[in-house]
Write an enzyme that holds these catalytic residues in place. Structure first.
Site, PDB file in Angstrom:
ATOM      1  N   ASP A   7      50.607  33.740  45.930  1.00  0.00           N
ATOM      2  CA  ASP A   7      50.429  32.914  44.732  1.00  0.00           C
ATOM      3  C   ASP A   7      51.842  32.623  44.234  1.00  0.00           C
ATOM      4  OD1 ASP A   7      49.737  31.674  42.399  1.00  0.00           O
ATOM      5  OD2 ASP A   7      48.083  33.050  41.974  1.00  0.00           O
ATOM      6  N   ASP A  57      51.584  32.807  39.721  1.00  0.00           N
ATOM      7  CA  ASP A  57      50.296  33.205  39.174  1.00  0.00           C
ATOM      8  C   ASP A  57      50.450  33.185  37.661  1.00  0.00           C
ATOM      9  OD1 ASP A  57      47.644  34.166  39.190  1.00  0.00           O
ATOM     10  OD2 ASP A  57      48.381  36.198  38.848  1.00  0.00           O
TER      11      ASP A  57
HETATM   12  N1  LIG Z   1      37.850  29.496  35.001  1.00  0.00           N
HETATM   13  C1  LIG Z   1      38.561  30.479  35.538  1.00  0.00           C
HETATM   14  N2  LIG Z   1      38.060  31.733  35.571  1.00  0.00           N
HETATM   15  C2  LIG Z   1      38.789  32.741  36.111  1.00  0.00           C
HETATM   16  N3  LIG Z   1      40.022  32.594  36.624  1.00  0.00           N
HETATM   17  C3  LIG Z   1      40.547  31.362  36.613  1.00  0.00           C
HETATM   18  C4  LIG Z   1      39.872  30.241  36.066  1.00  0.00           C
HETATM   19  N4  LIG Z   1      40.652  29.153  36.183  1.00  0.00           N
HETATM   20  C5  LIG Z   1      41.789  29.585  36.786  1.00  0.00           C
HETATM   21  N5  LIG Z   1      41.718  30.904  37.047  1.00  0.00           N
HETATM   22  C6  LIG Z   1      42.682  31.766  37.740  1.00  0.00           C
HETATM   23  O1  LIG Z   1      43.329  32.603  36.812  1.00  0.00           O
HETATM   24  C7  LIG Z   1      44.656  32.793  37.296  1.00  0.00           C
HETATM   25  C8  LIG Z   1      45.542  33.299  36.190  1.00  0.00           C
HETATM   26  O2  LIG Z   1      45.142  34.600  35.925  1.00  0.00           O
HETATM   27  P1  LIG Z   1      45.095  35.195  34.457  1.00  0.00           P
HETATM   28  O3  LIG Z   1      43.845  34.699  33.823  1.00  0.00           O
HETATM   29  O4  LIG Z   1      45.039  36.656  34.753  1.00  0.00           O
HETATM   30  O5  LIG Z   1      46.331  34.761  33.760  1.00  0.00           O
HETATM   31  C9  LIG Z   1      45.018  31.415  37.776  1.00  0.00           C
HETATM   32  O6  LIG Z   1      46.049  31.518  38.701  1.00  0.00           O
HETATM   33  P2  LIG Z   1      47.160  30.330  38.797  1.00  0.00           P
HETATM   34  O7  LIG Z   1      47.862  30.276  37.498  1.00  0.00           O
HETATM   35  O8  LIG Z   1      47.948  30.829  39.944  1.00  0.00           O
HETATM   36  O9  LIG Z   1      46.397  29.075  39.113  1.00  0.00           O
HETATM   37  C10 LIG Z   1      43.723  30.932  38.425  1.00  0.00           C
HETATM   38  O10 LIG Z   1      43.643  31.193  39.801  1.00  0.00           O
HETATM   39 MG   LIG Z   2      46.899  32.637  40.442  1.00  0.00          MG
HETATM   40 MG   LIG Z   3      49.298  29.951  41.146  1.00  0.00          MG
END
Ligand SMILES: Nc1ncnc2c1ncn2[C@@H]1O[C@H](COP(=O)(O)O)[C@@H](OP(=O)(O)O)[C@H]1O
Ligand SMILES: [Mg+2]
Ligand SMILES: [Mg+2]
Ligand SMILES: [Mg+2]
Length: 396
Positions: free
Chosen positions: A172, A175
């Site tokens: 990732d 992230d």
């Molecule tokens: N509706 C959703 N429910 C759960 N996770 C989601 C989401 N939409 C995006 N994400 C995921 O949540 C990640 C971020 O994690 P957190 O919620 O712990 O900050 C995102 O990673 P990216 O930012 O790499 O896309 C994405 O993959």
């Molecule tokens: Mg992510």
């Molecule tokens: Mg990401």
């Protein structure tokens, strides 16, 4: 961003039992002596460090034209692409194991499709500039300049489907992109799968305070940020300051065994995890401290060093978890002595391709609290199902 003031205020307001904080490992650097993944861990740390440098430079100057929406409406920035290009480039160039095998496989979040269009050209040019500036500033790779095509090819090095056999890197590149754009927490998260099992994980957390972000964090005037966590199978988890200002130390999850003293962490974004459900789980467990809400797999890193004792993640119905959101974080926790499992109590299965196939929700905690947390999760889910059933029958 959770800052030290918040942690200090929390420390005054909430009596949380002391737990095992960072303990010295007695040896510095990567936990390599016992690890058969020494070379993989070293190259992964090098790649994550380089990509983190690019992310830090971009976050300092983030312009709106450097952020786009993907087809699923989630944000992606020049730094997500630049980070992916750099990690892919470093691994393909420097990983002795992959070079000897003559094969390279990586499952990564981003792809180059949007950058190959006419509209994508300015963004591709900017990414290529950032990648080359980062390599030059690092200074350890010699004189090298990547072309736009090299950058596209490196990004697409992450298109592997993964699966149950062989070696697959899992990346990732940023992230927590929403946290990154907000100026808050994010992580560069790189794992390595061997026959479906995570054997190496590195988390670069450029904005994570070196001091604890937990409610029982030390009262400290040190505002330094930037932590790297690195784990490999059987060799433990270490952390060190990304600027090299503090040596590596082994970390261990908290040993708190009474849930009322257990702080929990969860997503900053309410859209990513059901904060109503987690509040109920915390109530059932008697947790008194408020949730620690931060973006990204920094949560796994913070938990691995004892800042929080429980991590709860319950996406809204229909969401499918991806392996790159949990691969590196999960081994950082398990090698620090913790456990990561789903709402059925099963460990996460990274062997099914790009998605995780699991029973609703992801939970991490220490082995003392696993049964109690799982029971609370299952009770809260049942309570909520009963409320939903009651609501629908009252509409009949
Ligand atoms: N509706 C959703 N429910 C759960 N996770 C989601 C989401 N939409 C995006 N994400 C995921 O949540 C990640 C971020 O994690 P957190 O919620 O712990 O900050 C995102 O990673 P990216 O930012 O790499 O896309 C994405 O993959
Ligand atoms: Mg992510
Ligand atoms: Mg990401
Ligand atoms: Mg994303």
């Amino acid at each position: 961003m959770v800052n030290e003031n918040t942690a200090q205020e929390g420390a005054l307001k909430f009596a949380v039992a002391p737990n095992s904080k960072m303990r010295s490992s007695g040896h510095e650097g990567v936990p390599s002596s016992a690890s058969s993944y020494k070379d993989d861990l070293a190259v992964a740390i090098r790649a994550v460090n380089l990509a983190s440098q690019l992310c830090q430079a971009v976050q300092r100057n983030l312009l709106s034209k450097e952020t786009q929406s993907k087809a699923d409406k989630s944000p992606v920035t020049v730094a997500d692409y630049g980070s992916q290009a750099l990690v892919s480039w470093v691994l393909q160039r420097e990983s002795p194991v992959d070079r000897a095998a003559g094969s390279f496989s990586m499952v990564a979040e981003e792809d180059s499709e949007d950058l190959r269009t006419e509209d994508g050209l300015p963004m591709l040019e900017r990414i290529t500039q950032l990648v080359n500036e980062t390599i030059a500033a690092d200074g350890t790779f010699g004189p090298v300049t990547l072309s736009k095509d090299d950058v596209l090819t490196a990004i697409d090095g992450g298109s592997s489907p993964g699966g149950p056999e062989g070696r697959h890197w899992v990346l990732d590149p940023i992230d927590g992109t929403r946290g990154f754009v907000r100026g808050d927490q994010y992580a560069v998260a790189l794992g390595l799968l061997e026959n479906g099992e995570v054997v190496v994980g590195v988390l670069g957390c450029p904005n994570l305070p070196l001091a604890s972000i937990g409610p029982n964090g030390p009262v400290s005037s040190d505002n330094s940020v930037g932590c790297l966590f690195a784990a490999s199978k059987g060799a433990g988890t270490i952390t060190h300051a990304m600027d090299g200002s503090r040596p590596a130390q082994r970390v261990f999850v908290s040993e708190v065994s009474d849930s009322k003293w257990a702080a929990f962490c969860e997503s900053y974004e309410a859209a990513h995890s059901r904060q109503d459900l987690t509040a109920n789980i915390a109530r059932i467990l008697g947790v008194s401290a408020p949730p620690i809400r931060i973006d990204s797999q920094c949560k796994y890193g913070a938990m691995a060093r004892g800042d929080a004792v429980i991590y709860l993640r319950f996406p809204h119905a229909g969401y499918r978890e991806k392996i790159w959101d949990h691969a590196a974080g999960s081994i950082v926790i398990t090698e620090a002595g913790g456990e990561v499992f789903d709402a059925a109590g099963k460990p996460l299965d990274f062997s099914k391709g790009r998605f995780l196939d699991l029973e609703h929700g992801i939970i991490a905690t220490n082995s003392h609290l696993k049964d109690a947390v799982l029971a609370a999760v299952q009770t809260a889910i049942k309570e909520q199902q009963n409320v939903t059933k009651g609501e629908s029958s009252s509409h009949l």
